[in-house]
Design an enzyme around this catalytic site. Structure first.
Site, short mmCIF file in Angstrom:
data_model
loop_
_atom_site.label_atom_id
_atom_site.label_comp_id
_atom_site.label_asym_id
_atom_site.label_seq_id
_atom_site.Cartn_x
_atom_site.Cartn_y
_atom_site.Cartn_z
CG LEU A 45 -5.84 30.86 25.88
CD1 LEU A 45 -6.07 29.65 26.94
CD2 LEU A 45 -5.68 32.19 26.57
CE1 TYR A 58 -7.97 21.88 11.64
CE2 TYR A 58 -10.03 22.48 12.89
CZ TYR A 58 -8.75 22.80 12.08
OH TYR A 58 -8.70 24.14 12.17
CG ASP A 81 -13.26 26.31 13.03
OD1 ASP A 81 -13.72 26.95 11.79
OD2 ASP A 81 -12.09 25.98 13.07
#
EC number: 1.1.1.-
Length: 390
Positions: free
Chosen positions: A269, A142, A137
């Protein structure tokens, strides 16, 4: 592509998989006759929505097994030649589409083109690929587009078959100019649903989905697609972890049963909060120490953040009993949700990625008893309409 409320993301399926589904003579819409037999014997054949869902899942699993055996026999191969067999990586359908994705994927947010070097990025992708991961992904925003470039360069360098990979990307924050960002007609050709349909029809993507959209927005997109004979979204990319549960556990299951939209989840997380690294403050080398992640640091040191750390300490004995680390327990907890098609991992080192991939070995240990233990510690389980009726 998937379309985010701050972007759109994309996935592609291999030509081989498409051909296989077209060649197969099996249909996933056949009716099961066992309930009818049960009623003929005078027994109650009615099933609850969850029971019907489980029955449907078993039927589809059996269909996939038969289809795979047929394909392997056609190619004079055995199950030992499949990636799932050689790596142990389970694969799931993306929503109710025919696209099969590894239940763990590799994300590139923050890391590729930013926190790590290109060499480390290549090592991470290699470890993931050799472990059976086929889902990678990224997004145009980004690292200002560098993440996409790095990912593509690594795939080209490694010589991996493009048909063996599923690449997702997201659109929204494209550039600095007003016409280079957003989900406007100029940025992605036309309005969202029409634009995604055009992208797929042109062969630039095979599926499209959403990211950080509300359930109402997703349903609206589906309705528009059906009304004007266009292609609807197949998945929603949503945040999901021990401390963020409402959307994935309450809202998305309803969308899955109604319109087949699956869940691709990220941040298992909680941006590293569940990793245990923040138990005694914010380490200098951590993500929360970065200038642009001041919001994460504030979340960690807040009162709610301290409560979360205490809950993580209470979860540690469960992880020790299962013979795993706390991050592995957290990832396996996400995977235990059958409504989750794939969990995206974000790792900054090979050691961290290898550890997180080990969650696959913990998944069989996530019994209802263990899940209840975790819920009793977290005390944040959301309640759906089904829970209220029970």
């Amino acid at each position: 592509m998937l379309a985010a409320r701050t972007g759109a993301a994309g996935s592609q399926i291999s030509e081989e998989s498409t051909k296989l589904r077209k060649q197969s003579g099996f249909s996933g819409t056949g009716k099961d006759k066992s309930p009818k037999k049960a009623s003929e014997n005078g027994k109650d054949s009615s099933l609850s929505p969850s029971g019907q869902s489980q029955l449907r899942a078993r039927q589809l699993a059996l269909l996939r097994e038969v289809e795979m055996n047929w394909y392997l026999k056609l190619c004079d191969l055995s199950s030992e030649h499949t990636t799932a067999h050689t790596t142990g990586m389970p694969h799931r359908n993306l929503g109710k589409s025919g696209l099969r994705v590894s239940c763990l994927g590799l994300g590139t947010w923050v890391t590729f083109g930013g926190q790590i070097s290109d060499e480390v990025a290549e090592r991470l992708m290699t470890i993931a690929y050799e472990s059976g991961v086929n889902l990678f992904d990224t997004a145009e925003v980004y690292a200002a587009g560098k993440a996409e470039v790095i990912l593509g360069s690594i795939i080209k360098k490694k010589g991996w078959r493009r048909s063996s990979l599923v690449i997702t990307t997201k659109l929204y924050w494209g550039g600095k100019a007003e016409t280079e960002r957003g989900l406007s007609r100029k940025h992605i050709i036309e309005e969202i649903v029409r634009a995604m349909t055009h992208v797929i029809n042109q062969g630039m993507a095979m599926y499209w989905g959403t990211s950080r959209w509300s359930a109402m927005e997703i349903m609206e997109a589906y309705s528009v697609a059906r009304q004007f004979n266009m292609i609807p979204p197949v998945c929603e990319q949503a945040e999901y972890h021990l401390f963020q549960r409402e959307k994935v556990e309450v809202q998305l299951p309803e969308l899955y049963h109604k319109i087949g939209v699956g869940a691709m989840t990220w941040s298992p997380l909680a941006c590293g909060i569940i990793s245990g690294k923040y138990g005694n403050g914010v380490p200098e080398s951590s993500r929360a120490s970065l200038k642009c992640y001041q919001w994460l640091k504030e979340r960690i040191v807040s009162e709610e953040g301290r409560k979360q750390q205490n809950k993580l300490k209470d979860l540690s004995p469960i992880a020790e009993r299962l013979g795993c680390t706390l991050p592995q327990l957290a990832v396996a907890w996400c995977l235990r949700n059958e409504g989750v098609s794939s969990v995206l991992l974000g790792s900054s080192s090979p050691e961290q990625l290898i550890e997180n991939l080990g969650a696959i070995q913990v998944l069989p240990k996530m019994t209802s008893h263990v899940v209840n233990e975790i819920d009793n510690i977290l005390r944040n389980k959301p309640y759906s309409k089904k829970d209220y009726r029970s």
